[in-house]
Write a protein that holds these residues in place. Structure first.
Motif, short mmCIF file in Angstrom:
data_model
loop_
_atom_site.label_atom_id
_atom_site.label_comp_id
_atom_site.label_asym_id
_atom_site.label_seq_id
_atom_site.Cartn_x
_atom_site.Cartn_y
_atom_site.Cartn_z
N THR A 196 0.75 -1.21 -0.03
CA THR A 196 -0.07 0.11 -0.09
C THR A 196 0.84 1.22 0.01
N THR A 219 2.46 -10.11 -2.27
CA THR A 219 1.33 -9.88 -1.25
C THR A 219 0.03 -9.82 -1.91
N SER A 220 0.00 -9.28 -3.05
CA SER A 220 -1.21 -9.04 -3.90
C SER A 220 -1.42 -10.04 -5.14
#
Length: 329
Positions: free
Chosen positions: A172, A278-279
């Motif tokens: 993020t 992680t995505s």
């Protein structure tokens, strides 16, 4: 008289306006910008890099990192090169830049260009050109470097800290930093591939080994076998600020796809590296790169580097041409 504008037309005009702003920010960059004002400029940069960088191969990664850090603060304007003064803490003094090196190399290239063409070639363009040549001379990809950047005169340690994502960043945070500079998720994954060369200080990731959540634990996202190797052979002391580790073990001098293979093995050295898997979207880019050829990676990296090199550039009457890169005129 009020003219009624249809929604579709209004949207179209808005897009034209926004595009115009983007174009005006980078439209004056052009290939061979110095063809008339300093014809040998790019050749002089190339010759100097080819002569000196092979003697210090780790310098290529250092210069590439410097270029990233420059472009992420006030755009690609050479502000990272400016020294601090009694009244100002420059970008060099920020935490992200305290381990950046190669400033003297840029200064030497600039002095050669000043001797050839005084007051013509900007420090921002010197850094952009040197970066490209450093990667090429190590066997990595080349890319287009349109020139015509002008130099900034403001350099703030606080701005550097606020704009350069730290190695402890999650996805993020990384995406926010890249989006703020007009770069997307694909650019993030591609440009992170620069970690295929170079070294990192243990201090930039030791918390992952010794104190990830403040409880003396280890980051579960890192392969435990790899963590054990790092703790036993490299970063034996959690407070070690001097030891350096290969970011792409076994291949850290070669610009290749090995970095991405390590990510899928949970062997990314920084938290910001591990974040790329992680995505599903980011991981898909990683997987796609590994399915392709090294030549495809080179082509994608070239496009992303050219795009990054246009971030918030100063052209035309904006900025200055600094005679000494370390001084804000």
């Amino acid at each position: 008289m009020m003219i009624r504008m249809f929604p579709g037309l209004r949207a179209a005009l808005s897009m034209v306006f926004v595009f115009g702003l983007v174009a005006s920010a980078s439209g004056q960059l052009q290939m061979n910008y110095y063809a008339k004002s300093c014809p040998r400029a790019e050749k002089l940069v190339q010759d100097y890099v080819r002569e000196h960088v092979p003697r210090s191969p780790n310098l290529a990664a250092a210069i590439l990192r410097m270029y990233f850090h420059d472009c992420f603060v006030r755009g690609c304007d050479g502000s990272v090169l400016i020294n601090s003064t009694a009244n100002n803490r420059a970008e060099k003094e920020s935490i992200p830049n305290q381990t950046v090196r190669g400033f003297d190399f840029i200064d030497r290239v600039k002095s050669i260009l000043e001797a050839e063409c005084p007051g013509i070639v900007s420090c921002a363009d010197v850094l952009a050109l040197v970066t490209r040549e450093c990667i090429v001379v190590t066997g990595g990809p080349s890319w287009r470097v349109p020139t015509g950047r002008r130099d900034g005169v403001i350099s703030s340690a606080t701005e550097a800290t606020n704009n350069i994502p730290p190695p402890s960043s999650n996805l993020t945070t990384l995406q926010r930093a890249f989006t703020n500079k007009g770069l997307d998720l694909k650019d993030l994954v591609i440009l992170s591939g620069s970690h295929t060369i170079g070294l990192s200080h243990c201090s930039s990731f030791s918390s992952r080994l010794y104190n990830f959540t403040g409880k003396g634990d280890q980051d579960p996202a890192m392969d435990p076998k790899y963590a054990a190797i790092l703790k036993s052979k490299k970063c034996r002391n959690p407070n070690d600020n001097n030891t350096v580790v290969e970011m792409d073990p076994g291949s850290f001098k070669t610009f290749d796809l090995s970095y991405y293979s390590l990510l899928l093995k949970r062997r990314g050295i920084h938290q910001s590296d591990s974040a790329l898997i992680t995505s599903s979207s980011a991981k898909a880019y990683v997987t796609e790169l590994l399915k392709g050829s090294q030549e495809n990676f080179y082509a994608e990296f070239a496009l992303a580097m050219e795009k990054m090199g246009r971030i918030e550039v100063k052209t035309g009457s904006a900025g200055v041409i600094r005679k000494h890169c370390a001084l804000a005129n």
